[in-house]
Design a protein around this motif. Sequence first.
Motif, mmCIF file in Angstrom:
data_model
loop_
_atom_site.group_PDB
_atom_site.id
_atom_site.type_symbol
_atom_site.label_atom_id
_atom_site.label_comp_id
_atom_site.label_asym_id
_atom_site.label_seq_id
_atom_site.Cartn_x
_atom_site.Cartn_y
_atom_site.Cartn_z
ATOM 1 N N ALA A 32 0.827 -1.207 0.000
ATOM 2 C CA ALA A 32 0.000 0.000 0.000
ATOM 3 C C ALA A 32 0.863 1.259 0.000
ATOM 4 O O ALA A 32 0.587 2.226 -0.721
ATOM 5 C CB ALA A 32 -0.939 -0.009 1.213
ATOM 6 N N ALA A 33 1.952 1.229 0.831
ATOM 7 C CA ALA A 33 2.849 2.388 0.870
ATOM 8 C C ALA A 33 3.535 2.584 -0.481
ATOM 9 O O ALA A 33 3.670 3.715 -0.974
ATOM 10 C CB ALA A 33 3.877 2.207 1.979
ATOM 11 N N ALA A 34 3.981 1.467 -1.079
ATOM 12 C CA ALA A 34 4.629 1.576 -2.384
ATOM 13 C C ALA A 34 3.660 2.097 -3.434
ATOM 14 O O ALA A 34 4.025 2.920 -4.293
ATOM 15 C CB ALA A 34 5.180 0.211 -2.804
ATOM 16 N N GLU A 35 2.395 1.625 -3.373
ATOM 17 C CA GLU A 35 1.396 2.106 -4.320
ATOM 18 C C GLU A 35 1.133 3.595 -4.120
ATOM 19 O O GLU A 35 1.004 4.354 -5.086
ATOM 20 C CB GLU A 35 0.107 1.303 -4.154
ATOM 21 N N ALA A 36 1.084 3.997 -2.827
ATOM 22 C CA ALA A 36 0.885 5.422 -2.554
ATOM 23 C C ALA A 36 2.060 6.243 -3.074
ATOM 24 O O ALA A 36 1.871 7.314 -3.681
ATOM 25 C CB ALA A 36 0.698 5.637 -1.049
ATOM 26 N N ARG A 37 3.304 5.744 -2.843
ATOM 27 C CA ARG A 37 4.476 6.463 -3.365
ATOM 28 C C ARG A 37 4.452 6.507 -4.883
ATOM 29 O O ARG A 37 4.779 7.528 -5.507
ATOM 30 C CB ARG A 37 5.756 5.779 -2.876
ATOM 31 N N ARG A 38 4.048 5.349 -5.490
ATOM 32 C CA ARG A 38 4.014 5.330 -6.963
ATOM 33 C C ARG A 38 3.008 6.341 -7.492
ATOM 34 O O ARG A 38 3.283 7.076 -8.449
ATOM 35 C CB ARG A 38 3.641 3.928 -7.438
ATOM 36 N N LYS A 39 1.828 6.382 -6.836
ATOM 37 C CA LYS A 39 0.826 7.353 -7.281
ATOM 38 C C LYS A 39 1.309 8.784 -7.072
ATOM 39 O O LYS A 39 1.101 9.649 -7.927
ATOM 40 C CB LYS A 39 -0.480 7.118 -6.521
ATOM 41 N N ALA A 40 1.970 9.013 -5.906
ATOM 42 C CA ALA A 40 2.486 10.360 -5.643
ATOM 43 C C ALA A 40 3.549 10.739 -6.664
ATOM 44 O O ALA A 40 3.571 11.860 -7.188
ATOM 45 C CB ALA A 40 3.038 10.437 -4.222
ATOM 46 N N GLU A 41 4.463 9.778 -6.959
ATOM 47 C CA GLU A 41 5.506 10.049 -7.955
ATOM 48 C C GLU A 41 4.894 10.258 -9.332
ATOM 49 O O GLU A 41 5.335 11.121 -10.103
ATOM 50 C CB GLU A 41 6.512 8.897 -7.979
ATOM 51 N N ALA A 42 3.846 9.422 -9.631
ATOM 52 C CA ALA A 42 3.200 9.605 -10.933
ATOM 53 C C ALA A 42 2.537 10.975 -11.025
ATOM 54 O O ALA A 42 2.609 11.656 -12.063
ATOM 55 C CB ALA A 42 2.176 8.492 -11.153
ATOM 56 N N ALA A 43 1.868 11.369 -9.901
ATOM 57 C CA ALA A 43 1.236 12.688 -9.906
ATOM 58 C C ALA A 43 2.278 13.799 -10.035
ATOM 59 O O ALA A 43 2.085 14.769 -10.789
ATOM 60 C CB ALA A 43 0.413 12.875 -8.625
ATOM 61 N N ALA A 44 3.419 13.654 -9.293
ATOM 62 C CA ALA A 44 4.478 14.654 -9.387
ATOM 63 C C ALA A 44 5.065 14.700 -10.795
ATOM 64 O O ALA A 44 5.337 15.779 -11.353
ATOM 65 C CB ALA A 44 5.569 14.363 -8.361
ATOM 66 N N ALA A 45 5.260 13.491 -11.388
ATOM 67 C CA ALA A 45 5.791 13.458 -12.759
ATOM 68 C C ALA A 45 4.815 14.108 -13.723
ATOM 69 O O ALA A 45 5.220 14.817 -14.663
ATOM 70 C CB ALA A 45 6.056 12.011 -13.161
ATOM 71 N N ALA A 46 3.506 13.859 -13.490
ATOM 72 C CA ALA A 46 2.505 14.489 -14.369
ATOM 73 C C ALA A 46 2.541 15.998 -14.227
ATOM 74 O O ALA A 46 2.451 16.741 -15.227
ATOM 75 C CB ALA A 46 1.108 13.949 -14.032
ATOM 76 N N ARG A 47 2.684 16.448 -12.953
ATOM 77 C CA ARG A 47 2.769 17.903 -12.759
ATOM 78 C C ARG A 47 4.018 18.473 -13.415
ATOM 79 O O ARG A 47 3.957 19.529 -14.055
ATOM 80 C CB ARG A 47 2.749 18.224 -11.255
ATOM 81 N N ARG A 48 5.156 17.760 -13.254
ATOM 82 C CA ARG A 48 6.390 18.254 -13.888
ATOM 83 C C ARG A 48 6.259 18.245 -15.401
ATOM 84 O O ARG A 48 6.698 19.171 -16.094
ATOM 85 C CB ARG A 48 7.575 17.395 -13.449
ATOM 86 N N ALA A 49 5.636 17.180 -15.942
ATOM 87 C CA ALA A 49 5.452 17.120 -17.396
ATOM 88 C C ALA A 49 4.554 18.248 -17.878
ATOM 89 O O ALA A 49 4.790 18.867 -18.928
ATOM 90 C CB ALA A 49 4.859 15.763 -17.780
ATOM 91 N N ALA A 50 3.497 18.531 -17.081
ATOM 92 C CA ALA A 50 2.609 19.631 -17.466
ATOM 93 C C ALA A 50 3.355 20.964 -17.433
ATOM 94 O O ALA A 50 3.183 21.821 -18.324
ATOM 95 C CB ALA A 50 1.398 19.660 -16.524
ATOM 96 N N ALA A 51 4.194 21.147 -16.381
ATOM 97 C CA ALA A 51 4.962 22.396 -16.294
ATOM 98 C C ALA A 51 5.934 22.527 -17.461
ATOM 99 O O ALA A 51 6.092 23.608 -18.056
ATOM 100 C CB ALA A 51 5.704 22.450 -14.963
ATOM 101 N N ILE A 52 6.619 21.397 -17.789
ATOM 102 C CA ILE A 52 7.566 21.425 -18.919
ATOM 103 C C ILE A 52 6.834 21.730 -20.216
ATOM 104 O O ILE A 52 7.286 22.525 -21.055
ATOM 105 C CB ILE A 52 8.315 20.091 -19.007
ATOM 106 N N ALA A 53 5.649 21.082 -20.372
ATOM 107 C CA ALA A 53 4.876 21.355 -21.600
ATOM 108 C C ALA A 53 4.461 22.814 -21.669
ATOM 109 O O ALA A 53 4.482 23.444 -22.751
ATOM 110 C CB ALA A 53 3.646 20.445 -21.627
ATOM 111 N N ALA A 54 4.077 23.360 -20.495
ATOM 112 C CA ALA A 54 3.693 24.779 -20.482
ATOM 113 C C ALA A 54 4.882 25.662 -20.841
ATOM 114 O O ALA A 54 4.747 26.631 -21.613
ATOM 115 C CB ALA A 54 3.134 25.151 -19.109
ATOM 116 N N ARG A 55 6.078 25.337 -20.264
ATOM 117 C CA ARG A 55 7.263 26.137 -20.600
ATOM 118 C C ARG A 55 7.604 26.011 -22.082
ATOM 119 O O ARG A 55 7.956 26.990 -22.754
ATOM 120 C CB ARG A 55 8.448 25.675 -19.739
ATOM 121 N N ARG A 56 7.517 24.788 -22.611
ATOM 122 C CA ARG A 56 7.799 24.619 -24.047
ATOM 123 C C ARG A 56 6.808 25.407 -24.909
ATOM 124 O O ARG A 56 7.190 26.001 -25.929
ATOM 125 C CB ARG A 56 7.715 23.127 -24.381
ATOM 126 N N GLN A 57 5.530 25.398 -24.482
ATOM 127 C CA GLN A 57 4.538 26.154 -25.260
ATOM 128 C C GLN A 57 4.846 27.646 -25.219
ATOM 129 O O GLN A 57 4.730 28.359 -26.237
ATOM 130 C CB GLN A 57 3.148 25.884 -24.694
#
Length: 460
Positions: free
Chosen positions: A258-283
């Motif tokens: 459960a902890a690993a799944e929570a970390r994975r989801k948190a990392e996935a959410a953080a990666a999604a946020r970073r990807a969104a920020a990078i996409a915004a900067r690229r745009q």
Amino acid sequence: MLLLSHPRVGALLALTILLPVGAGAATLQEKIQDSRQKLEHIHENLGQMQAHLAAGQKTQAQLRREINAINQQVVVVQEKLAGIQQQQRLAKSQIADLRAKISALQAELAQQKSILAQQLRAAYTLGGVTPLAVWLQTERPGELGRMSVFYESLAKARSTLISKTQDTAQQILKTKREVQTHETRLAQLARQVGAQEHTLQQQRQHHAALESQLADRIAADKAKISELQANAHILDGLVSRLVVQFHHQEEIARAKAAAAEARRKAEAAAAARRAAAIAARRQAIEQRRLAQGAQTEQRARQVQRAVTAQMQPPTTVVRPPMLAPALPATPIVGHGPYPAPVNGPISARFGAPRVTGGLNWQGIVFQAVAGTPVRAIAPGMVLYAGPLRGYEQIVIVQIAHSLLAIYGHLGATDVHVGEQVSTGRQVGSVGNGGELGNDGLYFEMRNAGHPVNPLYYIHN
């Protein structure tokens, strides 16, 4: 106590060390199954031993009934034996009486023989004188009657004594025969008593031996049953402890999952946020580039119109706008307690965006020639040494409880997992190209699994 497998290095980017609970659980399940099979086998043996004991006790009860019947027979035989012994005593008494009677008869016979012998000697002394001769020779006829009566009485007495003596001898002979008959009967009774006593003694010994053997076997069966019951009790406890341990490990595994799944989801959410920020900067960069291109095109058209209006050769050359000249790079200097892993300038800062886009730099990049030795900044234990996707060869050294030093983009590694390295120990050599584009060393520091600025820990 059940030993679990050694910890392994988990996800290298997360740099967490996980225990292989699944394998330990499987091994524990096999242990529980094996213990339960042993417990069933013990219970099966216990049932067989109890059945064997019951059969032995039944046989023992039957044998005891037989022994009681034999004891009753012994009582009957002993009563018969007592009667026979009474007959023996009576026969012995009768024999004693007969022998006393024989002795008396023999004494009487001896006396009779003695009297008869005296009479015979007296008759011999008279010389065979008859009563008639005595009557003829007598000088006193008056005494003749008395002499006749005397001789007649004497003859009768002699005849009676002879008959009595003969009767006594016959009676003695008869008494001796009776004595012999009683003695024969007495000997026969003695043999019968001896045979019956011997038979009863053998039966008693045989049954006593059987009962002793049966008692020993029953005692051994009871001891074996007690041992099996003790073993079953111990194994029951072991199985219970293993089941509790297995459930505990399952709970730990579920919690870690459960902890690993929570970390994975948190990392996935953080990666999604970073990807969104990078996409915004690229745009935004693309929009600025398009805007600059539009302004350049507009100025070019204005210049063209001016040239056409004046109908003169162009006196100036239109060039595309140039970016502002780069300022001289300021040296990047660390102020930490540890020496740098290589000597060379730092070409990428911690947290700076990458040229190729994506995540910002989580470490720093040293410019160095391929093959340059890379040395440990501090003593520690090697947690990993080998290839890693996107990082070429990599070495991870645990410096403190939660502090890790990561040496990446190596061309070769010179250490192995589990090795203790000292400060200045060569852990590998600088690689070439790769994600860095140029030759160099990627160096990263992590505290409690999170990237931190390496310049806080090294000086260059």
